[in-house]
Design an enzyme around this catalytic site. Structure first.
Site, PDB file in Angstrom:
ATOM      1  N   CYS A   8     -36.255  30.519  20.459  1.00  0.00           N
ATOM      2  CA  CYS A   8     -36.547  30.209  21.859  1.00  0.00           C
ATOM      3  C   CYS A   8     -37.615  31.160  22.417  1.00  0.00           C
ATOM      4  O   CYS A   8     -38.721  31.199  21.895  1.00  0.00           O
ATOM      5  CB  CYS A   8     -35.264  30.198  22.689  1.00  0.00           C
ATOM      6  SG  CYS A   8     -35.464  29.369  24.280  1.00  0.00           S
ATOM      7  N   GLU A  19     -27.976  28.379  17.132  1.00  0.00           N
ATOM      8  CA  GLU A  19     -26.614  28.874  17.370  1.00  0.00           C
ATOM      9  C   GLU A  19     -25.789  27.914  18.220  1.00  0.00           C
ATOM     10  O   GLU A  19     -24.578  28.074  18.348  1.00  0.00           O
ATOM     11  CB  GLU A  19     -26.672  30.275  18.008  1.00  0.00           C
ATOM     12  CG  GLU A  19     -27.071  30.321  19.478  1.00  0.00           C
ATOM     13  CD  GLU A  19     -28.566  30.230  19.752  1.00  0.00           C
ATOM     14  OE1 GLU A  19     -29.320  29.847  18.843  1.00  0.00           O
ATOM     15  OE2 GLU A  19     -28.975  30.531  20.885  1.00  0.00           O
ATOM     16  N   HIS A  71     -32.177  26.031  19.768  1.00  0.00           N
ATOM     17  CA  HIS A  71     -31.101  27.016  19.630  1.00  0.00           C
ATOM     18  C   HIS A  71     -30.209  26.663  18.436  1.00  0.00           C
ATOM     19  O   HIS A  71     -29.262  25.903  18.593  1.00  0.00           O
ATOM     20  CB  HIS A  71     -30.274  27.065  20.914  1.00  0.00           C
ATOM     21  CG  HIS A  71     -31.005  27.708  22.031  1.00  0.00           C
ATOM     22  ND1 HIS A  71     -31.014  29.071  22.231  1.00  0.00           N
ATOM     23  CD2 HIS A  71     -31.806  27.197  22.984  1.00  0.00           C
ATOM     24  CE1 HIS A  71     -31.767  29.360  23.273  1.00  0.00           C
ATOM     25  NE2 HIS A  71     -32.265  28.241  23.756  1.00  0.00           N
TER      26      HIS A  71
END
Lengths: 209, 256
Positions: free
Chosen positions: A85, A193, A191
């Site tokens: 990001c 995650e 992202h």
């Protein structure tokens, strides 16, 4: 199985880092969240996350003295490096969001989404799940050949004339570069995650490099 | 193909997962963390967890529950309920939550939204506009679980929360909550057309056709549903479900 390696998630005070550590834990890999140059100096792999404004992010890296350590680790020692990001955008030369130069590891720039308001009602930021297409094979994208989708939240995206640096492309209003790759360095706009099994695969691939 | 976010909304009352009808009558659904694990396994786009008892009981957010929830979510998570202070927002976001949902504090402490938006980015702040239609057909926004009426007009209020710094607006129809009558497409559209930030439609979802309806005709950027994802059948038996990618593509994305 946790590989015997030191993965450091760089804490430069730009948002939540626990989700990344949590995803690494899910693939069986321990990690260290740290803002200490000595931890980063001894890392085998580095992750630069971050959410927020470009100039704030780069100022945090410069003022904490981390920029020079990161340059040494990624560009001289060439350890695997993953930007996520804002942490990915900081690896480009510049951003339309700010005036300060980025780390410039990619021959790429970060620009704002621009739509013709008469043609689209798409809102900025681009927030949500979007598919990716792989532009060249890489160790980070193994197993993502079919229907991989990721969670994005961003108003700015990469652009580059150096096609060899383009790893992934996505479409939001128009086609944009959603990941960059050169040698040991990876930059993803989305992202991992927070991207279910697809993000898990990316993190596992990074662990396995 | 355009994907839009399909978001289950989970309600918690004193740490129990419940589902309301029109913000009232509650049905016990189960354990919130267990439900979140199931939704994670079903690879939902995003999840919103709202504690409907915190503000009412003048309690702080349940940080332990939030941390547990965040640990199970490998997708974005939003949390709302009992948020009155920036330190609480920081603690919530740093435990692995992406967004906070603010409702009552819009009325009691609007500066909190601006402060939090500056500190953490607008993308982390969702303003929930809970609305009811009056007997005469006009709409009003409410705070405090639908008990306190907002004086400002609805569209004006939506613009106001955008100006305060919210990055998203959840338009939540109290009248349709838990009723399976479909979204209030008209009012969602009126708000979505007047703000430049994404609008999440909420309240009344019955099936996947309602999603495409409110996106196409109500200009929603995302859709949320509660009952549809936690109940099955007319007797509202508890069963957690979520459409798979094939269904979403065929019945939603490809229609947009």
């Amino acid at each position: 199985m946790s590989k015997d390696q030191k993965i450091v998630i760089i804490d430069y005070k730009v948002g939540n880092l626990s989700s990344i550590a949590n995803m690494l834990k899910k693939v069986g890999q321990r990690s260290l969240i740290s803002d200490k140059p000595e931890d980063i100096e001894t890392a085998d792999k580095l992750i630069l996350p971050g959410v927020g404004a470009f100039d704030y992010g780069i100022t945090q890296l410069n003022n904490s003295g981390l920029s020079s350590v990161l340059n040494k680790k990624a560009c001289e020692e060439k350890i695997p490096f993953l930007g996520i990001c804002l942490g990915a955008q900081l690896l480009t030369q510049s951003s339309e969001e700010g005036v300060l130069p980025g780390l410039g590891w990619f021959q790429a720039k970060t620009v704002k989404f621009k739509f013709d308001p008469t043609e689209t009602k798409l809102k900025i930021p681009h927030m949500g799940w979007t598919d990716v297409t792989i532009e060249h094979p890489s160790p980070l994208t193994i197993g993502l050949e079919e229907e991989a989708r990721f969670y994005f939240v961003h108003s700015f995206h990469f652009t580059t004339e150096h096609k060899e640096e383009i790893l992934l492309k996505s479409v939001y209003g128009y086609e944009f570069v959603s990941a960059l790759h050169r040698d040991n360095i990876f930059a993803v706009q989305f992202h991992p995650e927070k991207s279910h099994k697809f993000g898990l695969q990316v993190m596992k691939n990074f662990v396995d490099i | 193909m355009k994907r839009i976010r399909v978001i289950p909304v989970l309600l918690v009352n004193n740490r129990k997962l419940v589902k309301t009808i029109k913000f009232g009558a509650e049905t016990y659904v189960g354990d919130p963390v267990n439900a979140i694990k199931i939704f994670n396994d079903k690879e939902v786009d995003e999840l919103i967890l709202l504690d409907i008892s915190a503000t009412k009981n003048k309690q702080e957010p349940n940080f332990e529950l939030i941390e547990q929830a965040a640990g199970e979510c490998f997708m974005p998570l939003g949390y709302g309920g009992g948020i009155t202070h920036i330190d609480q927002i920081k603690r919530i976001l740093y435990s692995g939550v992406e967004k906070v949902v603010i409702n009552s504090s819009i009325a009691t402490n609007p500066a909190l939204i601006t402060e939090a938006s500056k500190a953490f980015g607008a993308q982390a702040i969702v303003a929930s506009i809970d609305l009811k239609k009056s007997l005469f057909g006009g709409y009003a926004a409410y705070t405090h679980s639908g008990t306190k009426k907002v004086k400002m007009g609805l569209v004006e209020y939506a613009k106001y929360v955008e100006e305060l710094g919210a990055g998203e607006i959840m338009v939540y129809s109290i009248d349709r909550d838990g009723t399976y009558k479909g979204f209030d497409v008209e009012i969602t559209g009126k708000i979505a057309e007047q703000v430049s930030i994404p609008v999440i439609a909420s309240g009344g979802a019955r099936n996947i056709d309602d999603f495409s309806d409110v996106v196409i005709n109500g200009h929603a950027s995302a859709v949320a549903a509660g009952s549809m994802f936690v109940f099955t059948g007319k007797h509202r038996a508890v069963l957690i479900s979520y459409p798979n990618q094939k269904e979403l593509k065929k019945n939603l994305y490809e229609k947009l």
